[in-house]
Design a protein around this motif. Structure first.
Motif, PDB file in Angstrom:
ATOM      1  N   LEU A  31       0.822  -1.207   0.000  1.00  0.00           N
ATOM      2  CA  LEU A  31       0.000   0.000   0.000  1.00  0.00           C
ATOM      3  C   LEU A  31       0.858   1.261   0.000  1.00  0.00           C
ATOM      4  O   LEU A  31       0.561   2.231  -0.706  1.00  0.00           O
ATOM      5  CB  LEU A  31      -0.921  -0.011   1.222  1.00  0.00           C
ATOM      6  CG  LEU A  31      -1.830   1.212   1.402  1.00  0.00           C
ATOM      7  CD1 LEU A  31      -2.759   1.368   0.199  1.00  0.00           C
ATOM      8  CD2 LEU A  31      -2.642   1.078   2.691  1.00  0.00           C
ATOM      9  N   TYR A  32       1.946   1.232   0.772  1.00  0.00           N
ATOM     10  CA  TYR A  32       2.821   2.404   0.852  1.00  0.00           C
ATOM     11  C   TYR A  32       3.439   2.724  -0.505  1.00  0.00           C
ATOM     12  O   TYR A  32       3.414   3.868  -0.960  1.00  0.00           O
ATOM     13  CB  TYR A  32       3.917   2.160   1.896  1.00  0.00           C
ATOM     14  CG  TYR A  32       4.984   3.237   1.889  1.00  0.00           C
ATOM     15  CD1 TYR A  32       4.716   4.511   2.365  1.00  0.00           C
ATOM     16  CD2 TYR A  32       6.259   2.972   1.384  1.00  0.00           C
ATOM     17  CE1 TYR A  32       5.683   5.507   2.351  1.00  0.00           C
ATOM     18  CE2 TYR A  32       7.236   3.950   1.369  1.00  0.00           C
ATOM     19  CZ  TYR A  32       6.948   5.226   1.849  1.00  0.00           C
ATOM     20  OH  TYR A  32       7.911   6.202   1.825  1.00  0.00           O
ATOM     21  N   PHE A  33       4.002   1.714  -1.157  1.00  0.00           N
ATOM     22  CA  PHE A  33       4.656   1.966  -2.444  1.00  0.00           C
ATOM     23  C   PHE A  33       3.656   2.250  -3.565  1.00  0.00           C
ATOM     24  O   PHE A  33       3.997   2.879  -4.565  1.00  0.00           O
ATOM     25  CB  PHE A  33       5.554   0.789  -2.818  1.00  0.00           C
ATOM     26  CG  PHE A  33       6.827   0.737  -2.030  1.00  0.00           C
ATOM     27  CD1 PHE A  33       7.774   1.736  -2.142  1.00  0.00           C
ATOM     28  CD2 PHE A  33       7.067  -0.297  -1.135  1.00  0.00           C
ATOM     29  CE1 PHE A  33       8.952   1.708  -1.395  1.00  0.00           C
ATOM     30  CE2 PHE A  33       8.238  -0.346  -0.389  1.00  0.00           C
ATOM     31  CZ  PHE A  33       9.183   0.672  -0.525  1.00  0.00           C
ATOM     32  N   ALA A  34       2.417   1.789  -3.375  1.00  0.00           N
ATOM     33  CA  ALA A  34       1.397   2.061  -4.384  1.00  0.00           C
ATOM     34  C   ALA A  34       0.807   3.456  -4.230  1.00  0.00           C
ATOM     35  O   ALA A  34       0.312   4.037  -5.202  1.00  0.00           O
ATOM     36  CB  ALA A  34       0.288   1.014  -4.304  1.00  0.00           C
ATOM     37  N   TYR A  35       0.870   4.004  -3.015  1.00  0.00           N
ATOM     38  CA  TYR A  35       0.227   5.305  -2.788  1.00  0.00           C
ATOM     39  C   TYR A  35       1.098   6.275  -1.997  1.00  0.00           C
ATOM     40  O   TYR A  35       1.510   7.318  -2.494  1.00  0.00           O
ATOM     41  CB  TYR A  35      -1.108   5.093  -2.061  1.00  0.00           C
ATOM     42  CG  TYR A  35      -1.893   6.367  -1.879  1.00  0.00           C
ATOM     43  CD1 TYR A  35      -2.795   6.791  -2.847  1.00  0.00           C
ATOM     44  CD2 TYR A  35      -1.739   7.163  -0.733  1.00  0.00           C
ATOM     45  CE1 TYR A  35      -3.517   7.966  -2.692  1.00  0.00           C
ATOM     46  CE2 TYR A  35      -2.448   8.344  -0.565  1.00  0.00           C
ATOM     47  CZ  TYR A  35      -3.338   8.740  -1.546  1.00  0.00           C
ATOM     48  OH  TYR A  35      -4.040   9.909  -1.397  1.00  0.00           O
ATOM     49  N   GLY A  36       1.378   5.942  -0.734  1.00  0.00           N
ATOM     50  CA  GLY A  36       2.010   6.881   0.177  1.00  0.00           C
ATOM     51  C   GLY A  36       3.363   7.403  -0.256  1.00  0.00           C
ATOM     52  O   GLY A  36       3.674   8.582  -0.075  1.00  0.00           O
ATOM     53  N   ALA A  37       4.199   6.541  -0.831  1.00  0.00           N
ATOM     54  CA  ALA A  37       5.555   6.944  -1.205  1.00  0.00           C
ATOM     55  C   ALA A  37       5.551   8.063  -2.234  1.00  0.00           C
ATOM     56  O   ALA A  37       6.511   8.842  -2.317  1.00  0.00           O
ATOM     57  CB  ALA A  37       6.329   5.742  -1.742  1.00  0.00           C
ATOM     58  N   TRP A  38       4.462   8.152  -3.024  1.00  0.00           N
ATOM     59  CA  TRP A  38       4.406   9.156  -4.093  1.00  0.00           C
ATOM     60  C   TRP A  38       3.462  10.303  -3.769  1.00  0.00           C
ATOM     61  O   TRP A  38       3.568  11.371  -4.379  1.00  0.00           O
ATOM     62  CB  TRP A  38       3.958   8.481  -5.393  1.00  0.00           C
ATOM     63  CG  TRP A  38       4.575   7.137  -5.570  1.00  0.00           C
ATOM     64  CD1 TRP A  38       3.976   5.925  -5.448  1.00  0.00           C
ATOM     65  CD2 TRP A  38       5.956   6.873  -5.858  1.00  0.00           C
ATOM     66  NE1 TRP A  38       4.880   4.916  -5.636  1.00  0.00           N
ATOM     67  CE2 TRP A  38       6.112   5.467  -5.899  1.00  0.00           C
ATOM     68  CE3 TRP A  38       7.072   7.677  -6.090  1.00  0.00           C
ATOM     69  CZ2 TRP A  38       7.325   4.857  -6.149  1.00  0.00           C
ATOM     70  CZ3 TRP A  38       8.284   7.067  -6.342  1.00  0.00           C
ATOM     71  CH2 TRP A  38       8.410   5.680  -6.373  1.00  0.00           C
ATOM     72  N   ARG A  39       2.534  10.080  -2.811  1.00  0.00           N
ATOM     73  CA  ARG A  39       1.521  11.092  -2.539  1.00  0.00           C
ATOM     74  C   ARG A  39       1.718  11.817  -1.215  1.00  0.00           C
ATOM     75  O   ARG A  39       0.932  12.710  -0.883  1.00  0.00           O
ATOM     76  CB  ARG A  39       0.132  10.424  -2.533  1.00  0.00           C
ATOM     77  CG  ARG A  39      -0.255   9.778  -3.854  1.00  0.00           C
ATOM     78  CD  ARG A  39      -0.381  10.804  -4.963  1.00  0.00           C
ATOM     79  NE  ARG A  39      -1.391  11.795  -4.657  1.00  0.00           N
ATOM     80  CZ  ARG A  39      -2.677  11.654  -4.924  1.00  0.00           C
ATOM     81  NH1 ARG A  39      -3.102  10.542  -5.524  1.00  0.00           N
ATOM     82  NH2 ARG A  39      -3.539  12.597  -4.620  1.00  0.00           N
TER      83      ARG A  39
END
Length: 473
Positions: free
Chosen positions: A457-465
């Motif tokens: 979930l982090y690499f799919a969303y949080g790392a970029w947002r």
């Protein structure tokens, strides 16, 4: 900085914009009551019996061991919370000191500590309700009093209490904290009554053999991990809760003073209460008997022919155990809220009600998740998973305290951890030992699976947002 080591500056962490800042309404009596309300709960009403079944009378040593480790963690929390008086607890401290990736892991693990633990308490509360219903002779189907994995259809009392607490938290923080104070007084009065009555039947012979299953954690012939350390890994759940006080840092009027009193004061008070109740229970009844009960204190009083007192204690648990659920759900909603405010989760979730000053959407979401977990899972499974998340958070806070002592020794610290290079390592080593040598293998694996899912979930969303990621573009 790269995603794995980018940090949120300490001054920026504290100076949150007004539109996304929680309303400060709490004082130190509210915080002490929050700490006591969270710590003194299912652990002493329910897990005392389960722990005694794993360690025998030596469960007292299990409580003592957990108390020492938690005391070290409490000192670390007090230093970090007063220095960074913002919501988010261990997640926020990790983000400012250890970096975004570690902060995400800690925040994701805190879901296990708060949400899953709140569900565990709801199940424990439901066990007391079931005892009360049976004593009253009411006709309620057993299938509605136990979760799916406990042989029933749905744990309806657990779902109802989760919904009630969610509603109270939505109404307002100060209102919830004030109700919590009165419920904590009821709970402590019931425990004092138990200690007085159980002590009248105290027999030191019940403490022999003191350590029937040994000290180290080992798997017995029945496939259950027993020993003092095995029990410590479970009853550790009974001690934490003081860390939930740190999640209220942003909503505290005088955080530099009140947070220290709330965190350390509640921890000291609860340690004394736990030792007194455990000693009275073990001296008043044979551990092999009450360890089989879902409500051991009520069982002991009934066995001593104190039926009326047993009903009083059961009723007090029914009335007051929701304080634990309230504080844990409060903490989880604030963790979710801050992660959303930082952009690691959708920022729309960080909305604050204009008049109440509470994160209504996040509180509602937390309540739904707690109700679903409580409706299906068993108490011991939930408690052990919650312990894994807590151990991770304690390690992160102690590490943050030590790193910041080295990186920024001149920064003002309203509270300073005594003997930091002893207290910090004791906390870290103790928590890691309990994780690897106390928790069952299935708990360790599920904790790793949980964080693996979190990393996706982090690499799919949080790392970029995340806000820091967008600021770096």
């Amino acid at each position: 900085m790269a995603f794995w080591n980018r940090r949120k500056p300490l001054d920026v962490t504290v100076a949150t914009d007004a539109a996304h800042r929680l309303k400060p309404t709490l004082t130190w009596p509210h915080l002490v009551a929050m700490g006591v309300g969270a710590i003194v709960g299912t652990g002493i009403y329910t897990l005392t019996g389960i722990g005694a079944g794993l360690a025998g009378p030596a469960v007292i040593l299990s409580f003592l061991l957990c108390g020492v480790i938690c005391a070290c963690a409490a000192f670390c929390y007090a230093e970090m919370a007063t220095m960074i008086p913002a919501a988010g607890s261990a997640y926020t401290y990790s983000y400012s000191v250890l970096g975004e990736l570690i902060a995400w892991i800690v925040g994701w693990s805190l879901i296990l500590e708060y949400t899953v633990a709140a569900a565990a308490v709801a199940v424990g509360w439901s066990a007391h309700v079931a005892e009360f219903i049976q004593a009253a002779g009411w006709s309620v189907p057993e299938s509605l009093l136990h979760g799916t994995m406990a042989g029933g259809i749905i744990d309806l009392p657990a779902v109802i209490i989760a919904a009630a607490v969610t509603t109270l938290l939505i109404i307002g923080t100060r209102e919830s904290a004030t109700v919590n104070i009165f419920l904590v007084i009821i709970k402590l009065a019931a425990l004092v009554l138990f200690v007085v009555l159980a002590s009248t039947a105290f027999d030191s012979a019940r403490f022999h053999p003191f350590m029937p299953y040994g000290f180290s954690a080992h798997i017995g012939t029945d496939g259950v991990k027993r020993g003092v350390l095995a029990a410590a890994a479970l009853v550790f759940f009974a001690f934490y809760g003081f860390d939930a006080v740190s999640t209220a840092a942003e909503e505290t009027k005088r955080p530099s003073r009140d947070l220290t009193i709330g965190i350390i004061g509640s921890m000291v008070l609860c340690t004394v209460i736990y030792m007194a109740v455990a000693a009275s229970a073990l001296g008043g009844s044979y551990f092999g008997d009450f360890s089989k009960s879902g409500a051991p204190l009520v069982y002991i009083l009934n066995s001593l022919n104190h039926g009326t007192a047993a009903q009083v204690v059961a009723s007090a648990a029914i009335v007051a155990l929701p304080t634990v659920i309230l504080v844990l759900m409060f903490g989880q909603s604030r963790i979710f809220f801050v992660m959303a405010r930082d952009g690691l989760l959708p920022q729309q979730l960080s909305a604050v009600h204009r008049t109440r000053g509470t994160p209504v959407l996040m509180t509602t979401l937390t309540g739904v998740v707690v109700a679903l977990l409580a409706a299906t899972l068993k108490l011991d499974q939930i408690a052990l998973l919650a312990n894994a998340g807590t151990l991770c958070a304690f390690v992160a806070v102690a590490a943050s305290m030590l790193v910041l002592r080295t990186r920024d020794p001149a920064r003002t610290r309203p509270f300073r951890t005594p003997l930091p290079w002893i207290v910090g390592p004791v906390c870290i080593v103790g928590c890691l030992y309990l994780f690897f040598n106390g928790l069952p293998a299935f708990t360790q694996w599920w904790f790793l699976f949980w964080n693996a899912a979190g990393m996706i979930l982090y690499f799919a969303y949080g790392a970029w947002r995340s806000r820091l990621a967008r600021a770096a573009v």
